[in-house]
Scaffold this motif. Structure first.
Motif, PDB file in Angstrom:
ATOM      1  N   GLU A 110       0.816  -1.207   0.000  1.00 46.58           N
ATOM      2  CA  GLU A 110       0.000   0.000   0.000  1.00 46.58           C
ATOM      3  C   GLU A 110       0.855   1.265   0.000  1.00 46.58           C
ATOM      4  O   GLU A 110       1.831   1.371   0.746  1.00 46.58           O
ATOM      5  N   MET A 111       0.455   2.221  -0.810  1.00 44.36           N
ATOM      6  CA  MET A 111       1.105   3.523  -0.859  1.00 44.36           C
ATOM      7  C   MET A 111       0.927   4.212   0.505  1.00 44.36           C
ATOM      8  O   MET A 111      -0.176   4.264   1.026  1.00 44.36           O
ATOM      9  N   GLY A 112       2.014   4.687   1.070  1.00 45.82           N
ATOM     10  CA  GLY A 112       1.951   5.378   2.344  1.00 45.82           C
ATOM     11  C   GLY A 112       1.970   4.465   3.559  1.00 45.82           C
ATOM     12  O   GLY A 112       2.237   4.924   4.662  1.00 45.82           O
ATOM     13  N   SER A 113       1.680   3.189   3.376  1.00 49.08           N
ATOM     14  CA  SER A 113       1.710   2.198   4.465  1.00 49.08           C
ATOM     15  C   SER A 113       2.284   0.899   3.913  1.00 49.08           C
ATOM     16  O   SER A 113       1.579  -0.099   3.782  1.00 49.08           O
ATOM     17  N   PRO A 114       3.569   0.902   3.552  1.00 42.01           N
ATOM     18  CA  PRO A 114       4.146  -0.248   2.843  1.00 42.01           C
ATOM     19  C   PRO A 114       4.135  -1.559   3.622  1.00 42.01           C
ATOM     20  O   PRO A 114       4.301  -2.620   3.028  1.00 42.01           O
ATOM     21  N   GLU A 115       3.889  -1.494   4.930  1.00 43.99           N
ATOM     22  CA  GLU A 115       3.804  -2.733   5.696  1.00 43.99           C
ATOM     23  C   GLU A 115       2.482  -3.462   5.426  1.00 43.99           C
ATOM     24  O   GLU A 115       2.359  -4.648   5.690  1.00 43.99           O
ATOM     25  N   ARG A 116       1.511  -2.763   4.871  1.00 42.80           N
ATOM     26  CA  ARG A 116       0.216  -3.357   4.523  1.00 42.80           C
ATOM     27  C   ARG A 116       0.222  -3.793   3.064  1.00 42.80           C
ATOM     28  O   ARG A 116       0.842  -3.149   2.221  1.00 42.80           O
TER      29      ARG A 116
END
Length: 156
Positions: free
Chosen positions: A89-95
């Motif tokens: 996910e863009m902005g939340s790369p851990e997701r």
């Protein structure tokens, strides 16, 4: 340049085991059509590893792209995949997100990129058309839905 002025290559029912394979598949479409260089796919994959582009829309989409150095002529390849492909996910790369629609953007003019990205993000708010695009059974039906989705945009 606006989205409706850009050549858009479209394919549905695609298969890919992962995000890198999905990007390579669409980059190949752009390369065969003469829009990008041979190393465009690798440049997109490298950028995606650092700056992921999965968006938590409904349904989730991905918007990978690379620097204009690898673009010969602006265009976009849109792929609808049979099974979800995992994108970070863009902005939340851990997701991660289960993406079936990938919009691979190739923009020659760097100054036009931000406007085109904004147009796409606005289009992605149309959850109904995105869902219909994801479920389209023919390229003809998918093209009509995609054209309708993108023609609603007025940002330039």
């Amino acid at each position: 340049m606006a989205l409706r002025e850009m050549p858009i290559l479209l394919d549905i029912g695609l298969e890919a085991g992962d995000a890198a394979s999905a990007v390579q598949r669409l980059a190949g479409m752009l390369q065969r059509a003469g829009h990008v260089t041979a190393d465009y796919g690798a440049a997109v994959a490298a950028r995606e590893a650092t700056f992921p582009t999965g968006l938590p829309t409904e349904p989730p989409v991905a918007l990978p792209h690379a620097d204009p150095d690898h673009v010969l002529h602006s265009a976009m390849a849109v792929g609808v995949f049979r099974a979800p492909v995992t994108f970070h996910e863009m902005g939340s790369p851990e997701r991660t997100l289960p993406v079936r629609i990938v919009f691979l953007l190739a923009v020659k003019e760097k100054e036009a990129a931000a406007g085109l990205l904004r147009e796409l993000v606005v289009a992605f708010r149309d959850h109904e058309r995105l869902a219909r695009l994801q479920e389209a059974e023919t390229v003809h039906a998918a093209r009509a839905i995609l054209d309708d989705l993108l023609s609603q945009q007025t940002i330039t």
